[in-house]
Structures are given as C-alpha cells and as structure tokens.
Design a protein around this motif. Structure first.
Motif, PDB file in Angstrom:
ATOM      1  N   GLN A 156       0.837  -1.193   0.000  1.00 13.80           N
ATOM      2  CA  GLN A 156       0.000   0.000   0.000  1.00 13.80           C
ATOM      3  C   GLN A 156       0.881   1.254   0.000  1.00 13.80           C
ATOM      4  O   GLN A 156       0.602   2.217  -0.712  1.00 13.80           O
ATOM      5  N   LEU A 157       1.965   1.226   0.764  1.00 11.58           N
ATOM      6  CA  LEU A 157       2.884   2.366   0.802  1.00 11.58           C
ATOM      7  C   LEU A 157       3.541   2.582  -0.560  1.00 11.58           C
ATOM      8  O   LEU A 157       3.731   3.716  -1.001  1.00 11.58           O
ATOM      9  N   VAL A 158       3.874   1.498  -1.236  1.00  9.81           N
ATOM     10  CA  VAL A 158       4.495   1.622  -2.564  1.00  9.81           C
ATOM     11  C   VAL A 158       3.503   2.242  -3.559  1.00  9.81           C
ATOM     12  O   VAL A 158       3.858   3.106  -4.360  1.00  9.81           O
ATOM     13  N   GLU A 159       2.250   1.819  -3.467  1.00  4.80           N
ATOM     14  CA  GLU A 159       1.218   2.413  -4.338  1.00  4.80           C
ATOM     15  C   GLU A 159       1.137   3.918  -4.126  1.00  4.80           C
ATOM     16  O   GLU A 159       1.028   4.688  -5.080  1.00  4.80           O
ATOM     17  N   ILE A 160       1.157   4.309  -2.855  1.00  5.48           N
ATOM     18  CA  ILE A 160       1.057   5.740  -2.553  1.00  5.48           C
ATOM     19  C   ILE A 160       2.292   6.454  -3.083  1.00  5.48           C
ATOM     20  O   ILE A 160       2.198   7.524  -3.694  1.00  5.48           O
ATOM     21  N   ALA A 161       3.462   5.843  -2.891  1.00  5.52           N
ATOM     22  CA  ALA A 161       4.700   6.452  -3.381  1.00  5.52           C
ATOM     23  C   ALA A 161       4.635   6.643  -4.892  1.00  5.52           C
ATOM     24  O   ALA A 161       5.104   7.640  -5.433  1.00  5.52           O
ATOM     25  N   ARG A 162       4.036   5.676  -5.569  1.00  4.14           N
ATOM     26  CA  ARG A 162       3.900   5.806  -7.020  1.00  4.14           C
ATOM     27  C   ARG A 162       3.048   7.032  -7.369  1.00  4.14           C
ATOM     28  O   ARG A 162       3.392   7.811  -8.253  1.00  4.14           O
ATOM     29  N   GLY A 163       1.966   7.216  -6.633  1.00  5.68           N
ATOM     30  CA  GLY A 163       1.122   8.391  -6.856  1.00  5.68           C
ATOM     31  C   GLY A 163       1.897   9.677  -6.611  1.00  5.68           C
ATOM     32  O   GLY A 163       1.849  10.622  -7.398  1.00  5.68           O
ATOM     33  N   LEU A 164       2.656   9.694  -5.507  1.00  4.88           N
ATOM     34  CA  LEU A 164       3.418  10.894  -5.152  1.00  4.88           C
ATOM     35  C   LEU A 164       4.490  11.198  -6.195  1.00  4.88           C
ATOM     36  O   LEU A 164       4.788  12.360  -6.479  1.00  4.88           O
ATOM     37  N   SER A 165       5.069  10.141  -6.772  1.00  5.89           N
ATOM     38  CA  SER A 165       6.176  10.325  -7.710  1.00  5.89           C
ATOM     39  C   SER A 165       5.727  11.076  -8.966  1.00  5.89           C
ATOM     40  O   SER A 165       6.540  11.608  -9.708  1.00  5.89           O
ATOM     41  N   LEU A 166       4.426  11.138  -9.192  1.00  5.99           N
ATOM     42  CA  LEU A 166       3.912  11.840 -10.374  1.00  5.99           C
ATOM     43  C   LEU A 166       3.852  13.350 -10.148  1.00  5.99           C
ATOM     44  O   LEU A 166       3.519  14.098 -11.057  1.00  5.99           O
ATOM     45  N   LEU A 180      -2.908   0.040   6.892  1.00  7.30           N
ATOM     46  CA  LEU A 180      -1.709   0.647   7.485  1.00  7.30           C
ATOM     47  C   LEU A 180      -1.848   0.805   8.988  1.00  7.30           C
ATOM     48  O   LEU A 180      -2.875   1.252   9.480  1.00  7.30           O
ATOM     49  N   PRO A 181      -0.804   0.460   9.736  1.00  3.13           N
ATOM     50  CA  PRO A 181      -0.807   0.739  11.168  1.00  3.13           C
ATOM     51  C   PRO A 181      -0.562   2.228  11.440  1.00  3.13           C
ATOM     52  O   PRO A 181      -0.142   2.969  10.546  1.00  3.13           O
ATOM     53  N   ALA A 182      -0.847   2.621  12.682  1.00  2.00           N
ATOM     54  CA  ALA A 182      -0.886   4.037  13.052  1.00  2.00           C
ATOM     55  C   ALA A 182       0.359   4.825  12.635  1.00  2.00           C
ATOM     56  O   ALA A 182       0.249   5.950  12.128  1.00  2.00           O
ATOM     57  N   SER A 183       1.546   4.242  12.812  1.00  2.42           N
ATOM     58  CA  SER A 183       2.755   5.018  12.538  1.00  2.42           C
ATOM     59  C   SER A 183       2.838   5.384  11.054  1.00  2.42           C
ATOM     60  O   SER A 183       3.213   6.502  10.699  1.00  2.42           O
ATOM     61  N   GLU A 184       2.447   4.454  10.177  1.00  2.00           N
ATOM     62  CA  GLU A 184       2.481   4.736   8.739  1.00  2.00           C
ATOM     63  C   GLU A 184       1.368   5.706   8.345  1.00  2.00           C
ATOM     64  O   GLU A 184       1.532   6.512   7.444  1.00  2.00           O
ATOM     65  N   ASP A 186       0.335   8.123  10.143  1.00  2.00           N
ATOM     66  CA  ASP A 186       0.865   9.446  10.505  1.00  2.00           C
ATOM     67  C   ASP A 186       1.730  10.018   9.395  1.00  2.00           C
ATOM     68  O   ASP A 186       1.621  11.189   9.045  1.00  2.00           O
ATOM     69  N   ILE A 187       2.610   9.178   8.857  1.00  2.00           N
ATOM     70  CA  ILE A 187       3.489   9.635   7.774  1.00  2.00           C
ATOM     71  C   ILE A 187       2.658  10.118   6.597  1.00  2.00           C
ATOM     72  O   ILE A 187       2.899  11.187   6.033  1.00  2.00           O
ATOM     73  N   LEU A 188       1.640   9.341   6.257  1.00  2.00           N
ATOM     74  CA  LEU A 188       0.811   9.702   5.103  1.00  2.00           C
ATOM     75  C   LEU A 188       0.063  11.014   5.354  1.00  2.00           C
ATOM     76  O   LEU A 188       0.018  11.892   4.490  1.00  2.00           O
ATOM     77  N   LEU A 189      -0.511  11.144   6.535  1.00  2.00           N
ATOM     78  CA  LEU A 189      -1.291  12.351   6.814  1.00  2.00           C
ATOM     79  C   LEU A 189      -0.401  13.592   6.787  1.00  2.00           C
ATOM     80  O   LEU A 189      -0.794  14.644   6.285  1.00  2.00           O
ATOM     81  N   ARG A 190       0.821  13.455   7.293  1.00  2.00           N
ATOM     82  CA  ARG A 190       1.762  14.583   7.227  1.00  2.00           C
ATOM     83  C   ARG A 190       2.087  14.941   5.783  1.00  2.00           C
ATOM     84  O   ARG A 190       2.143  16.118   5.404  1.00  2.00           O
ATOM     85  N   THR A 191       2.284  13.916   4.978  1.00  2.00           N
ATOM     86  CA  THR A 191       2.582  14.138   3.561  1.00  2.00           C
ATOM     87  C   THR A 191       1.430  14.870   2.874  1.00  2.00           C
ATOM     88  O   THR A 191       1.636  15.806   2.106  1.00  2.00           O
ATOM     89  N   ILE A 192       0.222  14.449   3.172  1.00  2.00           N
ATOM     90  CA  ILE A 192      -0.947  15.078   2.551  1.00  2.00           C
ATOM     91  C   ILE A 192      -1.028  16.551   2.944  1.00  2.00           C
ATOM     92  O   ILE A 192      -1.283  17.421   2.109  1.00  2.00           O
ATOM     93  N   ARG A 193      -0.764  16.811   4.213  1.00  2.00           N
ATOM     94  CA  ARG A 193      -0.827  18.205   4.667  1.00  2.00           C
ATOM     95  C   ARG A 193       0.201  19.059   3.903  1.00  2.00           C
ATOM     96  O   ARG A 193      -0.107  20.159   3.465  1.00  2.00           O
ATOM     97  N   ALA A 194       1.397  18.511   3.723  1.00  2.00           N
ATOM     98  CA  ALA A 194       2.444  19.246   3.006  1.00  2.00           C
ATOM     99  C   ALA A 194       2.034  19.500   1.556  1.00  2.00           C
ATOM    100  O   ALA A 194       2.227  20.597   1.017  1.00  2.00           O
ATOM    101  N   LEU A 195       1.439  18.496   0.931  1.00  2.00           N
ATOM    102  CA  LEU A 195       0.997  18.662  -0.460  1.00  2.00           C
ATOM    103  C   LEU A 195      -0.086  19.726  -0.552  1.00  2.00           C
ATOM    104  O   LEU A 195      -0.082  20.575  -1.441  1.00  2.00           O
ATOM    105  N   SER A 196      -1.006  19.666   0.381  1.00  2.00           N
ATOM    106  CA  SER A 196      -2.094  20.635   0.405  1.00  2.00           C
ATOM    107  C   SER A 196      -1.549  22.058   0.562  1.00  2.00           C
ATOM    108  O   SER A 196      -1.996  22.982  -0.106  1.00  2.00           O
ATOM    109  N   ASP A 197      -0.545  22.216   1.409  1.00  2.00           N
ATOM    110  CA  ASP A 197       0.083  23.536   1.584  1.00  2.00           C
ATOM    111  C   ASP A 197       0.683  24.040   0.278  1.00  2.00           C
ATOM    112  O   ASP A 197       0.790  25.242   0.056  1.00  2.00           O
TER     113      ASP A 197
END
Ligand SMILES: Nc1ncnc2c1ncn2[C@@H]1O[C@H](COP(=O)(O)OP(=O)(O)OP(=O)(O)O)[C@@H](O)[C@H]1O
Ligand SMILES: [Mg+2]
Length: 512
Positions: A156-166, A180-184, A186-197
C-alpha cells in the motif's frame, strides 16, 4: 433541470455525473468539485459509489452522463493516461502493483524511458529515483526488492509512493490506509498536509473518522449513488457524518465486551517457531476473542499463517481442543474446524470470477450439496441469508464477486466462514475497508460466534477495534509475544503506550 454552473477556480469539477451497472445506479446526478489545496474527504457506506466516482475522475471509467472539468477545461474521451498528463494521480482501493517487478519498477511504471538511454533500462538509476521518492515520503522500503515479497501494508505504501512520484496537482486516494498501522498513517497524513500547503487538491476516501477529522478541510457524503451533502469539516462531527451516511440516527455505539464464562482451551500454541516467528506460546479458549496487536511487520499475519499451516514450522506445535492436527496444511486444519479469513482477499479469500452466491458457500459445501449434487436452491437460500446478515449490497447473488464494491467483497470473505461452522476462527484485518456501520455488525457477529463457543483470534492494526472486540490482547513484536492485557482491566491509553514504545524501537531499525 439546468446544468450546474462550472467552477473555473476548481482543480476538479464534475457535474451531474451518471453511472449505472447492471442492476445498480452507482452514481445519480452527482456534482463534485475540489479547489486547489483543498483536502476533501469522500465518504459513504460500502457500495455508496465512492470508488465509481474516483474511477471517473481519473479516466479509468467513462460516465454515462455528466461533465468532468480539470482546471476549468472540460475533458472528453478521458483516459488514465490523459488524466496523468493533466496532473491527476490516483491510488486505487484495490492494489494494482505487478508482483514480479521490483519496487522501483512499480513506482516508475510506464515512465522507465526517463532513465533509459540506449535499449537498456538503467536499473541503478531507476532504483535511485524510486529510492528518493520513498525517502521523501519517509518510508523505508528497499527499491530493489520484488513487490511480491512485501506485506500488504508495504504494498500500500508503494502504491502511494507511485502516486506521489507523479508530482500531481490532484491526488486521489481511495482508502489508502485500510491496512496501514498508526505510525504509517501518521506519515501519510503529514505528507498530505504538506501537499495541500503547496496547492495540491486531495480527494481522500476513508472509513476511519479520526483520520478525516485530522486531515480534511471538507467532506462530501454519498449515499446510494447520490450526493447527499458537502460541508466544511468544522460543521461535520463524526456522529453527524454517520447520520448523513446512513440516512438515520447514529447506531448505538457498542461498548467493550462484558466478561463471559470461557470453555476449554480450543487453540493451544506452544513454542511455535518459523522463519518469522520466535517461539510463540499462548492459548485461546472456546468462547474467547483474543486480539493480536503490534506494528507493521511484528508478525501478526505470520502467526495466523503458521497456525493455519501455510508456512513451514521449524519448531513447536499446536493443538485444537487437545488434538494435534494430522500434518500441517490448511486441509488438515480445516478438517479440525479451523478457518482463516486472510488479509489479502484477492489472493487468498475470494474467487473473483465466481458468483457471490458460490463464494459465500465455498467453505460450507456440505450444507448445499445433497446426494452428491449441488442444490442451487440451498445455495441461493444460504447465500441470501448470509448476504442479509452482513448487509452485503448486491444486485443479484448470481453476479460475479468482482462487481462488488471493496467493502462488500470483504464482507463476502467473512460470510464464507460464518457458514462453515468453524471452531477456531482466525481473522486478519477483518474490517479492512468496511464502513463504520458494518464494522459494528461484524463485531456483533464475532461476538455471537464466541457466545456459541467459537474461539476467535483476530489481528488488527486498529487498537481501538481490538479494544471493542476482544477479551484479551497479545502484543507482538519482532515475531514474538512481548506483552498481554485483559481488555476489561486495561485502557486504550495503556495499550497505545505499549504500541508506541514498540514504534519507537522499531524506528531504530526501520525508518530514517
Ligand atoms: N464493475 C462493476 N460491475 C457491476 N457493478 C459494479 C461495478 N463496480 C461497482 N459496481 C456497483 O456499484 C455500486 C457502487 O460501488 P463502489 O465501488 O463505487 O462503492 P464504494 O462506495 O467505493 O464502496 P466501498 O466502501 O465498499 O469501497 C455497488 O453497488 C457496486 O456493486
Ligand atoms: Mg470503494
């Protein structure tokens, strides 16, 4: 009715979308627009039409009617390639990686030419580029390994990374955190916030209300293919969202289970050791629900697999109601009354090209076979009853499982075992992708099974879920059980703290 006015400021703007499948109106005059930088949660019960909308917005499927505008321009004859060129990246609900290719090849799939000069793909360049994407995302996965060696969460993380790589202008995520467990998360939600910014529009499909509350600016609720409401998150409490999703008052939240008398030891595991497990010992009694908690890679799935006879055992053993199984294979375990509802429903749980009815009775053939003949009547009866019990949203039981929404497919996996009269029920992430209402139904069903004397062992990455469902929790780390808690005598905070402690230590050998 007049067509809705286009919103030139929107990153994506769909108006009066229509889509039907045989027997279902999946989308019915749906309007949907998202602004640059906006994080929009897309919500609804299983089968509400979320993935259908996602597939239309990314060109994977054509609507029967309506218009899609990207950055103010109407698009026609929209294809996934077209959508990517316009900056729309999509992470679909169903994992779509190529198992035999490496992580790097999957992340940069279709764009290998970038790092290619002559006829050869420069493997190292590819891995370097993919490694950079993963590192920026904050995920430690080796870009050189084959995807088939990864866990579902890692995939699932690799799929997301593929999306981000575009480097998209619009990022669409259809249940990206379902395994995804909680720690992962968190990483995703932080990434989304950064993209949104940075002005990226994000469309986020999830059944996890806590994530929605943390990340979304606004929510859109679909119900039965219709747009019900779009409102700012400040005006959308979880209770309110559930009300909009179900169209009725919030179902009474179930509290933690009361203590109940337990029966004999149903599942006995002694010193079980495999390539991934180190000497695991515990019991589960008849009527007991035991949860396996732990981080990504802690060995939860491996433990269930080893018990079920899927992985070779190096040392140790198990017994079912005091009897050692004859041989270690799923066949032997099934004969002893053990069932496993696996995490990867596509690979192990369902036959996608068989009917819903046939899948529901797969594990209960004895009930539908009469004098060596399959009784269509009994199959129809049993499958209909199970579908109703789990409120599986289907057009016809004879339809292929493939045509069900993601959450409804998950319910079929469970339904299959409900019919099989298992004595020891092993479940891996049973509510993955299941809506909040159905989750409660599933908890109630497992509760009923336990009350009838079934021993239940369930792995989940959601600690809250385990606290609601289980009598006792086993905490796993590095392939072993490191702690144990009686749910009635502990608190969520306590269990979370233990999990966090594990996360902290796992960070040492995992993430940068
Ligand atoms: N290819 C298809 N063929 C037939 N019916 C389909 C197909 N795809 C979706 N459907 C039906 O359309 C309806 C909406 O499905 P969709 O996948 O959009 O739901 P969803 O909101 O994403 O649900 P979930 O939360 O379970 O993922 C469902 O009734 C589903 O069975
Ligand atoms: Mg879906």
């Amino acid at each position: 009715m007049l067509p809705t006015v286009a919103r030139p400021d929107a990153a994506v703007d769909a108006t009066t979308l229509m889509k039907s499948y045989p027997g279902v109106q999946a989308l019915n005059r749906v309007d949907f627009a998202v602004a640059p930088g906006e994080v929009r949660a897309l919500l609804g019960k299983n089968g509400a039409g979320k993935s259908t909308l996602v597939r239309i917005l990314c060109g994977a499927e054509a609507p029967d009617g309506g218009t899609v505008r990207i950055a103010g321009r109407a698009v026609d004859m929209f294809t996934p390639r077209h959508a990517r060129a316009l900056g729309i990246a999509t992470v679909h609900q169903e994992l779509s990686l190529v198992p035999e290719l490496s992580v790097a090849e999957n992340i940069l799939l279709g764009r290998w030419h970038r790092s290619r000069r002559g006829g050869f793909i420069a493997r190292q360049a590819l891995e370097r580029e993919a490694g950079a994407v993963l590192a920026a995302f904050g995920v430690a996965i080796d870009p050189a390994v084959k995807v088939r060696t990864l866990s579902i969460a890692q995939q699932q993380l690799v799929e997301i990374a593929r999306g981000l790589s575009l480097q998209p202008r619009v990022l669409i995520l259809d249940e990206p955190t379902s395994s995804l467990p909680a720690s992962e998360v968190d990483i995703l939600l932080r990434t989304i916030r950064a993209l949104s910014d940075r002005g990226v529009a994000v469309i986020y499909v999830s059944h996890r209300m806590d994530e929605i509350q943390r990340i979304a600016h606004s929510v859109t609720v679909l119900r039965d293919g219709r747009h019900i409401e779009t409102r700012p998150i400040a005006h959308a409490s979880t209770a309110e969202i559930v009300r909009l999703m179900t169209g009725g008052p919030d179902a009474a939240a179930s509290g933690p289970r009361g203590m109940r008398p337990l029966g004999d030891v149903a599942l006995k595991v002694r010193g079980l050791t495999t390539a991934k497990l180190r000497s695991v010992t515990f019991d589960v009694r008849a009527g007991e629900i035991v949860g396996l908690a732990g981080l990504l890679g802690s060995g939860r799935t491996e433990l269930l697999r080893a018990i079920y006879g899927l992985d070779p055992v190096v040392a140790g053993g198990i017994a079912i109601f005091g009897r050692e199984p004859a041989g270690r294979s799923p066949r032997a375990m099934i004969r002893q009354g053990v069932g496993l509802a696996p995490e990867d429903r596509k690979k192990e749980g369902l036959v996608l090209d068989m009917s819903i009815a046939a899948n529901l009775v797969l594990a209960a053939m004895h009930k539908v076979v009469h004098r060596m003949m399959l009784s269509r009547h009994r199959q129809a009866q049993l499958s209909q009853r199970t579908a109703a019990r789990l409120s599986i949203r289907l057009a016809r039981p004879s339809d292929l499982v493939r045509t069900l929404s993601g959450g409804n497919q998950q319910k079929v996996v469970l339904g299959k075992y409900l019919n099989a009269d298992v004595k020891v029920f092993l479940l891996d992430e049973p509510t993955r992708g299941v809506d909040i209402d159905t989750k409660r139904q599933i908890y109630a069903l497992l509760d009923q099974l336990a009350a009838q004397g079934t021993a239940v062992l369930v792995a989940s990455s959601e600690v809250e879920e385990l606290m609601l469902l289980c009598d006792r929790l086993l905490l796993m780390k590095d392939g072993g059980i490191v702690d144990e808690r009686i749910v009635a005598q502990t608190s969520l905070a306590d269990v979370m703290a233990i999990a966090m402690d594990g996360a902290h230590e796992a960070g040492m050998d995992g993430r940068p």
